[in-house]
Design a protein around this motif. Sequence first.
Motif, mmCIF file in Angstrom:
data_model
loop_
_atom_site.group_PDB
_atom_site.id
_atom_site.type_symbol
_atom_site.label_atom_id
_atom_site.label_comp_id
_atom_site.label_asym_id
_atom_site.label_seq_id
_atom_site.Cartn_x
_atom_site.Cartn_y
_atom_site.Cartn_z
ATOM 1 N N ARG B 214 25.883 36.695 18.131
ATOM 2 C CA ARG B 214 26.785 37.305 19.089
ATOM 3 C C ARG B 214 27.161 38.721 18.674
ATOM 4 O O ARG B 214 27.381 39.600 19.511
ATOM 5 C CB ARG B 214 28.049 36.454 19.229
ATOM 6 C CG ARG B 214 28.794 36.675 20.526
ATOM 7 C CD ARG B 214 30.190 36.082 20.528
ATOM 8 N NE ARG B 214 30.244 34.685 20.146
ATOM 9 C CZ ARG B 214 30.094 33.672 20.991
ATOM 10 N NH1 ARG B 214 29.899 33.897 22.258
ATOM 11 N NH2 ARG B 214 30.161 32.424 20.550
ATOM 12 N N THR B 239 20.853 33.040 17.555
ATOM 13 C CA THR B 239 21.779 31.910 17.651
ATOM 14 C C THR B 239 21.879 31.479 19.111
ATOM 15 O O THR B 239 21.452 32.189 20.029
ATOM 16 C CB THR B 239 23.197 32.287 17.191
ATOM 17 O OG1 THR B 239 23.717 33.267 18.103
ATOM 18 C CG2 THR B 239 23.200 32.835 15.771
ATOM 19 N N ARG B 240 22.486 30.337 19.300
ATOM 20 C CA ARG B 240 22.690 29.869 20.667
ATOM 21 C C ARG B 240 23.589 30.827 21.434
ATOM 22 O O ARG B 240 23.401 31.030 22.643
ATOM 23 C CB ARG B 240 23.288 28.463 20.646
ATOM 24 C CG ARG B 240 23.572 27.969 22.036
ATOM 25 C CD ARG B 240 23.989 26.531 22.061
ATOM 26 N NE ARG B 240 24.619 26.240 23.347
ATOM 27 C CZ ARG B 240 25.278 25.141 23.612
ATOM 28 N NH1 ARG B 240 25.404 24.214 22.685
ATOM 29 N NH2 ARG B 240 25.805 24.953 24.786
ATOM 30 N N GLN B 253 15.557 30.453 19.624
ATOM 31 C CA GLN B 253 16.816 29.891 19.088
ATOM 32 C C GLN B 253 16.593 29.004 17.873
ATOM 33 O O GLN B 253 15.728 28.139 17.862
ATOM 34 C CB GLN B 253 17.544 29.079 20.159
ATOM 35 C CG GLN B 253 18.871 28.507 19.639
ATOM 36 C CD GLN B 253 19.610 27.729 20.698
ATOM 37 O OE1 GLN B 253 19.715 28.190 21.824
ATOM 38 N NE2 GLN B 253 20.116 26.560 20.345
ATOM 39 N N ILE B 254 17.425 29.205 16.885
ATOM 40 C CA ILE B 254 17.362 28.432 15.652
ATOM 41 C C ILE B 254 18.611 27.576 15.549
ATOM 42 O O ILE B 254 19.717 28.058 15.778
ATOM 43 C CB ILE B 254 17.244 29.402 14.456
ATOM 44 C CG1 ILE B 254 15.869 30.086 14.504
ATOM 45 C CG2 ILE B 254 17.443 28.675 13.127
ATOM 46 C CD1 ILE B 254 15.790 31.362 13.741
ATOM 47 N N GLN B 256 20.508 23.368 15.679
ATOM 48 C CA GLN B 256 20.506 21.951 16.061
ATOM 49 C C GLN B 256 19.726 21.668 17.339
ATOM 50 O O GLN B 256 18.946 20.725 17.401
ATOM 51 C CB GLN B 256 21.945 21.474 16.237
ATOM 52 C CG GLN B 256 22.068 19.989 16.559
ATOM 53 C CD GLN B 256 23.466 19.646 17.011
ATOM 54 O OE1 GLN B 256 24.457 20.093 16.436
ATOM 55 N NE2 GLN B 256 23.578 18.861 18.054
ATOM 56 N N THR B 257 19.958 22.457 18.367
ATOM 57 C CA THR B 257 19.226 22.219 19.611
ATOM 58 C C THR B 257 18.214 23.333 19.877
ATOM 59 O O THR B 257 17.766 23.517 20.998
ATOM 60 C CB THR B 257 20.181 22.018 20.811
ATOM 61 O OG1 THR B 257 21.079 23.127 20.882
ATOM 62 C CG2 THR B 257 20.991 20.749 20.655
ATOM 63 N N GLY B 270 24.996 39.602 12.306
ATOM 64 C CA GLY B 270 26.064 39.261 13.244
ATOM 65 C C GLY B 270 26.070 37.799 13.615
ATOM 66 O O GLY B 270 26.281 37.430 14.774
ATOM 67 N N SER B 272 27.690 34.026 12.528
ATOM 68 C CA SER B 272 28.803 33.471 11.745
ATOM 69 C C SER B 272 28.340 32.366 10.797
ATOM 70 O O SER B 272 28.939 32.145 9.752
ATOM 71 C CB SER B 272 29.895 32.928 12.682
ATOM 72 O OG SER B 272 29.393 31.841 13.441
ATOM 73 N N GLN B 276 25.956 24.179 13.476
ATOM 74 C CA GLN B 276 24.801 23.904 14.336
ATOM 75 C C GLN B 276 23.694 24.939 14.143
ATOM 76 O O GLN B 276 22.545 24.679 14.462
ATOM 77 C CB GLN B 276 25.206 23.880 15.814
ATOM 78 C CG GLN B 276 26.143 22.750 16.195
ATOM 79 C CD GLN B 276 27.601 23.140 16.082
ATOM 80 O OE1 GLN B 276 27.940 24.189 15.525
ATOM 81 N NE2 GLN B 276 28.480 22.302 16.595
ATOM 82 N N HIS B 277 24.056 26.122 13.665
ATOM 83 C CA HIS B 277 23.033 27.120 13.356
ATOM 84 C C HIS B 277 22.497 26.896 11.939
ATOM 85 O O HIS B 277 21.286 26.933 11.712
ATOM 86 C CB HIS B 277 23.611 28.533 13.490
ATOM 87 C CG HIS B 277 22.573 29.602 13.322
ATOM 88 N ND1 HIS B 277 21.613 29.850 14.271
ATOM 89 C CD2 HIS B 277 22.316 30.462 12.297
ATOM 90 C CE1 HIS B 277 20.813 30.827 13.845
ATOM 91 N NE2 HIS B 277 21.216 31.206 12.649
ATOM 92 N N ASN B 291 27.466 40.969 8.039
ATOM 93 C CA ASN B 291 28.575 40.498 8.871
ATOM 94 C C ASN B 291 29.810 41.302 8.511
ATOM 95 O O ASN B 291 30.069 41.563 7.341
ATOM 96 C CB ASN B 291 28.823 39.000 8.613
ATOM 97 C CG ASN B 291 29.628 38.362 9.737
ATOM 98 O OD1 ASN B 291 30.710 38.835 10.077
ATOM 99 N ND2 ASN B 291 29.092 37.306 10.310
ATOM 100 N N ASP B 309 29.245 46.789 9.387
ATOM 101 C CA ASP B 309 28.777 46.778 10.763
ATOM 102 C C ASP B 309 27.258 46.639 10.796
ATOM 103 O O ASP B 309 26.546 47.362 10.092
ATOM 104 C CB ASP B 309 29.200 48.077 11.460
ATOM 105 C CG ASP B 309 28.695 48.116 12.888
ATOM 106 O OD1 ASP B 309 29.233 47.366 13.714
ATOM 107 O OD2 ASP B 309 27.732 48.862 13.155
ATOM 108 N N LEU B 310 26.774 45.724 11.617
ATOM 109 C CA LEU B 310 25.342 45.416 11.577
ATOM 110 C C LEU B 310 24.479 46.563 12.063
ATOM 111 O O LEU B 310 23.339 46.711 11.631
ATOM 112 C CB LEU B 310 25.054 44.118 12.342
ATOM 113 C CG LEU B 310 25.196 44.107 13.864
ATOM 114 C CD1 LEU B 310 23.889 44.497 14.540
ATOM 115 C CD2 LEU B 310 25.618 42.736 14.304
#
Lengths: 263, 326
Positions: B214, B239-240, B253-254, B256-257, B270, B272, B276-277, B291, B309-310
């Motif tokens: 994000r 990320t999701r 996407q990397i 759980q799902t 960026g 967290s 789940q990630h 981060n 800052d990324l």
Amino acid sequence: MRIVVLTKPVPDPASGGERLGADGRLDRTNSPAVVNGNDEYVLEKALKLVEAAGEGEVILLTMAPATAPETMRKALAMGATRGVLVTDPPIGGSCTVATTRILAAALKTLEFDLVLAGVDTSDGGAGVVAPGVAALAGLPYLSYAASIEPDAAAGKVRVNRITPSGYDVLEAPMPALISGTQALGEPRYPSLKGIMAARNKEITTLTLADLGIDAGTVGTAGATTKVVDSRAPEPRAATRVVREEPDEAARQVVALLAERRLI
Amino acid sequence: MAGIWVHGELAADGSLAKLSTEVATLARSLAGESGGAEVTGIVIGADPAGGAAELARFVPRVLVVTEPSTVDHAAGTIVAQRLAALIEERDPDIVLAGAGPEGRDLAGALSALTGRGVLANAIALRGSPDGPIATHSVFGGKLITESALTGGRGIVTVRPNAVTAEAADSPGSIETVAPAGELTQPAVPIIDRIEAQGAAASIDDARIIVAGGRGVGGPEGFGLIADLAEALGGAVGATRAAVDSGWIPYSQQIGQTGKIVKPQLYLAMGISGAIQHKVGMQTASTIIAVNRDPDAPIADFADMVVVGDLVEVGQAILAQLRERSG
Ligand SMILES: Cc1cc2nc3c(=O)[nH]c(=O)nc-3n(C[C@H](O)[C@H](O)[C@H](O)COP(=O)(O)OP(=O)(O)OC[C@H]3O[C@@H](n4cnc5c(N)ncnc54)[C@H](O)[C@@H]3O)c2cc1C
């Protein structure tokens, strides 16, 4: 449109409480159960498809311990019509082969146009149950769905299957079994009304005897795989925190990459 | 003939999947630890010759089945039926397949058709007197388990990057076979193949992944992520949160799902590091995070965290990488 959704209660991955019991099986007492993440995505899709059709029902099919209705109510609260739970003490410890047989046998007791399943589960994660159930039930199998478009009049369903470079568009006659992914869309939150309504929704229970399955061929007794050992993973090295200005921070990153032969 | 079989997975263009070369390499070491069991590659497809020749670089013997229907039908169930028939005729102890979508579809149908058990998603595999022992990372990496097949016989699916593929000293023989029996399962036609626009490099077996979350802020922000990936010779992950925002396709996407990856380097920009990630990437050999929040969960398991800052840090890294390769 009648849709069966295979729904598995899993230990909440966010709880951090998953562990194995002394018997090498999942200890379900140590973390709250939730509906498996990928199953929620296909459930959402099933609800939308039935809403769009203007008639029909969404039936949850779950094989799990007797506590499962607690979790199934969460899926009923999202809008599923009713639930079917296959539960029987000898089922505990079933491998994917037994799970597949049991679910395929339970499907025979239901009428449906589509069966939807998540592509895998967050606890087992094998991703082999859906194709196995399709094979045993003799249903067309369409996997890794990013979209599902039934055409009730033509009796067909179209699926965009995710491939490494895009999509394959698959088409099969209904009834068919489809495994789906998060790309199907965000699951809804149950409304208060939905939660209230879920309390009175029907959950039918089936036993092995109802399905004509010999208890000795499933569960721990019939398991084709067995956990023989478990250990904590190697701890990762301590984190190095870099707080320097961007140029200096980048130098340290690049130095680490070079040291580890990554560049 | 008893032994260890390796399923040679074919890509849509008929080439052998890289994952299969890893699985074949693993099969050879497993055979060495299993009293010298014979390793046989199996390639089933509409035009299997190229894939079979490639697999023969890794195993002493390859059996080839020409199955025209896979050219325009979903392959998993079809290949499973042909393989089940071969298993019936020749009775191998172990069948190894990749743990990607194709291998899972195959293993699931094959297990149902043969009644053989599946050890899924092995990250390592070794021989023992009781048959192969597979290592798994479970519960989001909190636990490592070792599992066996009852009677030492069954199917094992293997994750990408379990081993580095290594060709055998000499190429193996290739033999064409025709298993008996009809295809009785319904075949599912592929009525169209759609190439996604600007399809990104696959993260499944990438050695290096630069992933954005994000914090990247928008689709334009992924330009920097892609530049970093290119400079490092890696693939772009996400990320999701980034996928849900529509900044990057779900295929990247990397978690759980999404996909579970095991690269040599994971550069998280960026992100967290939500559980789940984390479950999708924590077995990466080296994890570096950028981060601006030093207390982000990813700081608990990364090898290095750059607090900043990324965009600023990312551009500085990019400039230095380009200077090096200059
Ligand atoms: C059923 C289920 C399944 C899920 N599956 C997945 C999955 O497969 N994969 C997945 O990733 N998530 C998954 N999630 C979501 C997960 O819980 C998190 O919400 C998600 O991983 C957060 O993504 P993020 O790190 O990009 O965003 P955030 O958590 O919002 O983190 C953004 C980070 O960026 C940092 N940041 C912001 N701006 C900057 C800047 N300019 N410079 C530097 N740093 C900055 C912030 O400090 C923060 O740490 C799932 C959730 C559920 C419920």
